[in-house]
Design an enzyme around this catalytic site. Structure first.
Site, PDB file in Angstrom:
ATOM      1  N   CYS A   1      93.196 -16.056  -7.879  1.00  0.00           N
ATOM      2  CA  CYS A   1      93.956 -15.989  -6.707  1.00  0.00           C
ATOM      3  C   CYS A   1      95.497 -15.945  -7.011  1.00  0.00           C
ATOM      4  O   CYS A   1      95.854 -16.540  -8.082  1.00  0.00           O
ATOM      5  CB  CYS A   1      93.858 -17.411  -5.720  1.00  0.00           C
ATOM      6  SG  CYS A   1      92.410 -17.582  -4.794  1.00  0.00           S
TER       7      CYS A   1
ATOM      8  N   ARG B   1     100.151 -18.958 -13.397  1.00  0.00           N
ATOM      9  CA  ARG B   1      98.833 -19.536 -14.186  1.00  0.00           C
ATOM     10  C   ARG B   1      98.760 -19.227 -15.471  1.00  0.00           C
ATOM     11  O   ARG B   1      97.934 -18.353 -16.043  1.00  0.00           O
ATOM     12  CB  ARG B   1      97.874 -19.336 -13.127  1.00  0.00           C
ATOM     13  CG  ARG B   1      98.087 -19.706 -11.854  1.00  0.00           C
ATOM     14  CD  ARG B   1      96.979 -19.380 -10.729  1.00  0.00           C
ATOM     15  NE  ARG B   1      95.872 -20.346 -10.867  1.00  0.00           N
ATOM     16  CZ  ARG B   1      94.759 -20.233 -10.403  1.00  0.00           C
ATOM     17  NH1 ARG B   1      94.155 -19.144  -9.634  1.00  0.00           N
ATOM     18  NH2 ARG B   1      93.923 -21.130 -10.346  1.00  0.00           N
TER      19      ARG B   1
ATOM     20  N   VAL C   1      93.599 -28.901 -14.248  1.00  0.00           N
ATOM     21  CA  VAL C   1      92.356 -29.216 -14.136  1.00  0.00           C
ATOM     22  C   VAL C   1      91.283 -28.471 -15.129  1.00  0.00           C
ATOM     23  O   VAL C   1      90.434 -28.919 -15.798  1.00  0.00           O
ATOM     24  CB  VAL C   1      92.081 -28.904 -12.482  1.00  0.00           C
ATOM     25  CG1 VAL C   1      90.459 -29.072 -12.306  1.00  0.00           C
ATOM     26  CG2 VAL C   1      92.597 -29.876 -11.533  1.00  0.00           C
TER      27      VAL C   1
ATOM     28  N   ARG D   1      84.841 -16.406  -1.332  1.00  0.00           N
ATOM     29  CA  ARG D   1      84.910 -16.992  -2.716  1.00  0.00           C
ATOM     30  C   ARG D   1      84.429 -18.612  -2.510  1.00  0.00           C
ATOM     31  O   ARG D   1      84.020 -19.066  -3.350  1.00  0.00           O
ATOM     32  CB  ARG D   1      86.140 -16.746  -3.361  1.00  0.00           C
ATOM     33  CG  ARG D   1      86.424 -15.234  -3.438  1.00  0.00           C
ATOM     34  CD  ARG D   1      87.586 -15.281  -4.311  1.00  0.00           C
ATOM     35  NE  ARG D   1      87.849 -16.287  -5.387  1.00  0.00           N
ATOM     36  CZ  ARG D   1      88.904 -16.260  -6.222  1.00  0.00           C
ATOM     37  NH1 ARG D   1      89.772 -15.932  -6.005  1.00  0.00           N
ATOM     38  NH2 ARG D   1      88.469 -17.179  -7.220  1.00  0.00           N
TER      39      ARG D   1
ATOM     40  N   ASP E   1      95.340 -27.611  -2.779  1.00  0.00           N
ATOM     41  CA  ASP E   1      94.085 -26.432  -1.990  1.00  0.00           C
ATOM     42  C   ASP E   1      94.039 -27.130  -0.422  1.00  0.00           C
ATOM     43  O   ASP E   1      93.265 -26.249   0.133  1.00  0.00           O
ATOM     44  CB  ASP E   1      92.848 -26.895  -2.701  1.00  0.00           C
ATOM     45  CG  ASP E   1      92.839 -26.458  -4.079  1.00  0.00           C
ATOM     46  OD1 ASP E   1      93.549 -25.339  -4.479  1.00  0.00           O
ATOM     47  OD2 ASP E   1      91.878 -26.317  -4.873  1.00  0.00           O
TER      48      ASP E   1
ATOM     49  N   LYS F   1     101.423 -31.140 -18.777  1.00  0.00           N
ATOM     50  CA  LYS F   1     101.418 -31.550 -17.260  1.00  0.00           C
ATOM     51  C   LYS F   1      99.983 -31.570 -16.923  1.00  0.00           C
ATOM     52  O   LYS F   1      99.001 -30.887 -17.637  1.00  0.00           O
ATOM     53  CB  LYS F   1     101.980 -29.973 -16.837  1.00  0.00           C
ATOM     54  CG  LYS F   1     102.282 -29.635 -15.485  1.00  0.00           C
ATOM     55  CD  LYS F   1     102.931 -28.420 -15.292  1.00  0.00           C
ATOM     56  CE  LYS F   1     102.716 -27.980 -13.581  1.00  0.00           C
ATOM     57  NZ  LYS F   1     103.332 -26.705 -13.339  1.00  0.00           N
ATOM     58  N   VAL F   2      99.975 -31.940 -15.890  1.00  0.00           N
ATOM     59  CA  VAL F   2      98.201 -32.133 -15.463  1.00  0.00           C
ATOM     60  C   VAL F   2      97.549 -30.773 -15.322  1.00  0.00           C
ATOM     61  O   VAL F   2      98.082 -30.191 -14.481  1.00  0.00           O
ATOM     62  CB  VAL F   2      97.991 -33.027 -14.246  1.00  0.00           C
ATOM     63  CG1 VAL F   2      96.579 -33.040 -13.866  1.00  0.00           C
ATOM     64  CG2 VAL F   2      98.336 -34.529 -14.672  1.00  0.00           C
TER      65      VAL F   2
HETATM   66  C1  EPZ Z   1      92.005 -25.707 -10.310  1.00  0.00           C
HETATM   67  O1  EPZ Z   1      92.849 -24.435 -11.056  1.00  0.00           O
HETATM   68  C2  EPZ Z   1      91.320 -25.404  -9.095  1.00  0.00           C
HETATM   69  N1  EPZ Z   1      90.485 -24.247  -9.373  1.00  0.00           N
HETATM   70  C3  EPZ Z   1      92.253 -24.591  -8.120  1.00  0.00           C
HETATM   71  O2  EPZ Z   1      91.738 -24.560  -7.076  1.00  0.00           O
HETATM   72  C4  EPZ Z   1      93.429 -25.976  -7.666  1.00  0.00           C
HETATM   73  O3  EPZ Z   1      94.292 -25.317  -6.934  1.00  0.00           O
HETATM   74  C5  EPZ Z   1      93.944 -26.391  -8.922  1.00  0.00           C
HETATM   75  O4  EPZ Z   1      93.130 -26.590 -10.057  1.00  0.00           O
HETATM   76  C6  EPZ Z   1      94.872 -27.576  -8.874  1.00  0.00           C
HETATM   77  O5  EPZ Z   1      94.154 -28.692  -8.242  1.00  0.00           O
HETATM   78  C7  EPZ Z   1      89.255 -24.561  -9.836  1.00  0.00           C
HETATM   79  O6  EPZ Z   1      88.812 -25.715  -9.990  1.00  0.00           O
HETATM   80  C8  EPZ Z   1      88.249 -23.404 -10.138  1.00  0.00           C
HETATM   81  P1  EPZ Z   1      95.649 -26.023 -12.926  1.00  0.00           P
HETATM   82  P2  EPZ Z   1      93.476 -24.594 -12.138  1.00  0.00           P
HETATM   83  O7  EPZ Z   1      95.426 -25.850 -14.456  1.00  0.00           O
HETATM   84  O8  EPZ Z   1      92.571 -25.232 -13.088  1.00  0.00           O
HETATM   85  C9  EPZ Z   1      99.925 -25.116 -14.939  1.00  0.00           C
HETATM   86  C10 EPZ Z   1      90.980 -22.997  -5.236  1.00  0.00           C
HETATM   87  O9  EPZ Z   1      91.742 -22.487  -4.160  1.00  0.00           O
HETATM   88  N2  EPZ Z   1      99.382 -24.605 -15.975  1.00  0.00           N
HETATM   89  O10 EPZ Z   1      95.117 -27.692 -12.720  1.00  0.00           O
HETATM   90  O11 EPZ Z   1      93.533 -23.109 -12.556  1.00  0.00           O
HETATM   91  C11 EPZ Z   1      99.402 -24.022 -13.776  1.00  0.00           C
HETATM   92  O12 EPZ Z   1     100.035 -23.017 -13.439  1.00  0.00           O
HETATM   93  C12 EPZ Z   1      91.781 -22.991  -6.498  1.00  0.00           C
HETATM   94  O13 EPZ Z   1      89.826 -23.375  -5.018  1.00  0.00           O
HETATM   95  C13 EPZ Z   1      99.973 -24.137 -17.251  1.00  0.00           C
HETATM   96  O14 EPZ Z   1     101.460 -24.200 -17.030  1.00  0.00           O
HETATM   97  O15 EPZ Z   1      94.793 -25.338 -12.129  1.00  0.00           O
HETATM   98  C14 EPZ Z   1      99.748 -24.820 -12.384  1.00  0.00           C
HETATM   99  O16 EPZ Z   1     101.162 -24.714 -12.066  1.00  0.00           O
HETATM  100  C15 EPZ Z   1      93.028 -22.352  -6.583  1.00  0.00           C
HETATM  101  N3  EPZ Z   1      99.458 -23.711 -18.346  1.00  0.00           N
HETATM  102  C16 EPZ Z   1      99.288 -26.436 -12.928  1.00  0.00           C
HETATM  103  O17 EPZ Z   1      99.373 -26.184 -14.492  1.00  0.00           O
HETATM  104  C17 EPZ Z   1      98.025 -23.928 -18.457  1.00  0.00           C
HETATM  105  O18 EPZ Z   1      97.624 -23.459 -19.515  1.00  0.00           O
HETATM  106  C18 EPZ Z   1      98.302 -27.038 -12.696  1.00  0.00           C
HETATM  107  O19 EPZ Z   1      97.166 -25.757 -12.584  1.00  0.00           O
HETATM  108  C19 EPZ Z   1      97.141 -24.400 -17.315  1.00  0.00           C
HETATM  109  C20 EPZ Z   1      98.087 -24.698 -16.270  1.00  0.00           C
END
Ligand code: EPZ
Length: 429
Positions: free
Chosen positions: A126, A131, A174, A408, A316, A171-172
Site C-alpha cells: 500500500c 516504508r 511489526v 486484499r 490501521d 523504532k517499533v
Molecule cells: C504492518 O506493516 C502491517 N502489515 C500494516 O498493516 C500496519 O499498518 C503496520 O504494521 C503498523 O502497524 C502487516 O502486518 C502485513 P512497520 P509493516 O514496519 O510491518 C518504519 C494493513 O493495512 N520502518 O511496523 O510494514 C515504517 O516506514 C497494513 O493491513 C522503517 O523506517 O509496518 C513505518 O513508519 C498496512 N524501516 C514504521 O516503521 C524499516 O526497516 C512502522 O512500520 C521498517 C519500518
C-alpha cells in the site's frame, strides 16, 4: 473492475462473524519456510493477499493444500491451509511477486535461517509512506548475514548459518520484528530483540513458532529472547481473530446505530480502540460469543486520537475512525504517527461532504450533520473501507471504485454488511 454500491441510511443489526487476522496469517504462512514438515493453519481468511502469498511460497517450493468446505460449514468460516516446505528449491523472491505485497519481503528471514542464502526483491505494498527496509537489513546483519543491494534486490548469505545476537530496533516495526524473530529461531545461540513490536500478531507468530519447537520468551513485551534450535517441526495453529476487521465493523455500527454481535472478536486485542469508541458514544460489551456493539439514540461524540504502536490506537483503524468523526457533534483531531502518507482518504471523504483540514500529520475534522452519496475511489486497503463506512450513512448512493484494495484485506465485506441490513452490493464490471 468491480465497484461497491451503497445506499446509505440503514442501521446495522445482527451478527457479523470476524475472520482470522490477515496480518497474523501472512507471517504464519511465511513461517512454514522454517521447517520441512507440514504447518497447518486454521481460520485463514479468504483474501487476495493470502492467495498472493501462496504464489510466492510455492515459487520457493512450498506445497500447499486447502481443506474443502465441510457439510454444515458457515459460508464465512475461515479456511484451513496445509503448507509443506519439504525442499526449498528457489531462494529468490522475484520483483513480479514481491512488489505486489510488502509482507512477502519477510521471507528473507526464514530463507537466510534455513538455506543460508536469499535474494529478495525490495518490497511494494500500500502506498502509505516510504516504508524503507533498513531495520530488516541491520537486524539480519546483526545475526551475521552478509547483505548487499543489487539491481533492486537484497542479496544475502550467511556461511555456516545465522548467529544469535542483540538486535535493537530504533523504532517499533511489526515486519522487522516478525522477520528477525523467525530468523532467530534457527540461529546458533541466543538472540535478544529490543524495542520489539508488541502487536498481537507478533504474539500469535511466536506462539505458533513455539508450537513448532522454537524457544521464545517475552513476545508481547518490548524485549523478546530467542534460543536458537537446530530444526523446527510440524504444528497445527489457529489464526487469531482480526482486530482491525473487528474495529472496522465496530466503527460502522457506531456510525449507523443499531446493535451487532461481532462473533469471535476479542476485546483484549483492541482495548485502545474500544475505549475510544466508548468515548464516541458506542456501547461495547464482551460476551462469550464475541463483542456486542451498539449505539442507541445519542449522537456521535468527537474524540481526539493519535496512532501509536500496540497497545496504542492502531494506524490501521485511523481512516475508519476519521469516517466516524465526520459525523461527530463537534470537532476532533487525528494525529498519524506511524506512516507519513496515510491521509489519502481525506480528499475522498470530502467528496461525500466531510469537512477535514490537514496540517502535516494532523487532521482536524469538523463534524457535519449530513454526508451525501458520491462516486469515490479506494486508494489503499483501510482508506477504502473508511469510504464504505461513510457511505453507510450518506444520503443517497455512494459508489466506491478500485475495490481490489478492499479484497486484499476484508473478506466478503458486502455480504457481512448486507446480512445486517445495509444496502450494499458489489457491481462486477
Ligand atoms: C504492518 O506493516 C502491517 N502489515 C500494516 O498493516 C500496519 O499498518 C503496520 O504494521 C503498523 O502497524 C502487516 O502486518 C502485513 P512497520 P509493516 O514496519 O510491518 C518504519 C494493513 O493495512 N520502518 O511496523 O510494514 C515504517 O516506514 C497494513 O493491513 C522503517 O523506517 O509496518 C513505518 O513508519 C498496512 N524501516 C514504521 O516503521 C524499516 O526497516 C512502522 O512500520 C521498517 C519500518
Amino acid at each position: 473492475m468491480d465497484k461497491i454500491r451503497i445506499v446509505g441510511g440503514n442501521e446495522l443489526n445482527g451478527t457479523i462473524s470476524i475472520s482470522g487476522a490477515k496480518n497474523a496469517a501472512l507471517p504464519l504462512m511465511i513461517a512454514s519456510l522454517l521447517t520441512d514438515e507440514t504447518l497447518t493453519l486454521e481460520n485463514v481468511p479468504r483474501l487476495r493477499d493470502v492467495a498472493q502469498l501462496t504464489q510466492i511460497l510455492s515459487n520457493h517450493g512450498v506445497d500447499y493444500s486447502v481443506d474443502g468446505k465441510r457439510a454444515g460449514d458457515d459460508s464465512l468460516k475461515g479456511q484451513t491451509l496445509h503448507l509443506t516446505a519439504g525442499e526449498i528449491v528457489d531462494t529468490t523472491a522475484p520483483y513480479e511477486l514481491v512488489s505486489k505485497m510488502r509482507a512477502s519481503f519477510w521471507v528473507i528471514g526464514p530463507l537466510l535461517a534455513r538455506m543460508h542464502q536469499a535474494q529478495v526483491s525490495l518490497p511494494g505494498g500500500c502506498a502509505i509512506g516510504t516504508r524503507p527496509v533498513d531495520f530488516f537489513i541491520d537486524g539480519l546483519r546483526a545475526l551475521g548475514a552478509d547483505l548487499d543491494i543489487d539491481k533492486g534486490y537484497i542479496v544475502g548469505s550467511c556461511k555456516g548459518g545465522l548467529k544469535g545476537a542483540r538486535v535493537n530496533f530504533p523504532k517499533v516495526s511489526v515486519g522487522a520484528t516478525h522477520t528477525v524473530l523467525m530468523a532467530a529461531t534457527l540461529a546458533k545461540g541466543e538472540t535478544v530483540i529490543e524495542n520489539a513490536a508488541r502487536e498481537p500478531e507478533v504474539v500469535d507468530l511466536a506462539n505458533c513458532l513455539k508450537g513448532m519447537g522454537a524457544i521464545i520468551e517475552g513476545a508481547g513485551t518490548d524485549t523478546i529472547h530467542v534460543q536458537g534450535v537446530d530444526r523446527l517441526h510440524a504444528y497445527r495453529h489457529a489464526v487469531i481473530p482480526d482486530r482491525i476487521e473487528t474495529g472496522t465493523y465496530a466503527m460502522a455500527v457506531a456510525m449507523t446505530g443499531g446493535k451487532v454481535l461481532l462473533e469471535g472478536a476479542r476485546a483484549d486485542l483492541l482495548d485502545s480502540a474500544i475505549e475510544t469508541l466508548r468515548g464516541a458514544g458506542a456501547e461495547i460489551t464482551q460476551t462469550p460469543e464475541g463483542l456486542l456493539v451498539a449505539r442507541n439514540g445519542n449522537g456521535i461524540k468527537p474524540v481526539d486520537i493519535s496512532t501509536e504502536p500496540f497497545p496504542g490506537f492502531p494506524t490501521d483503524l485511523q481512516a475508519q475512525f476519521m469516517a466516524l468523526m465526520t459525523k461527530a457533534q463537534g470537532t476532533s483531531r487525528i494525529t498519524e504517527n506511524i506512516f507519513e502518507n496515510r491521509f489519502m482518504h481525506v480528499q475522498e471523504l470530502a467528496r461525500l461532504g466531510a469537512k477535514i483540514q490537514l496540517d502535516g500529520q494532523v487532521a482536524t475534522i469538523e463534524g457535519v450533520s449530513e454526508l451525501h452519496g458520491a462516486q469515490v475511489m479506494a486508494t489503499d486497503l483501510r482508506a477504502s473501507v473508511s469510504l464504505v463506512i461513510a457511505g453507510l450513512v450518506a444520503q443517497g448512493e455512494t459508489t466506491v471504485s478500485r475495490v481490489y484494495h478492499l479484497d486484499r484485506g476484508f473478506e466478503r465485506l458486502e455480504d457481512k454488511l448486507s446480512r445486517c441490513g445495509a444496502q450494499i452490493e458489489r457491481i462486477s464490471a
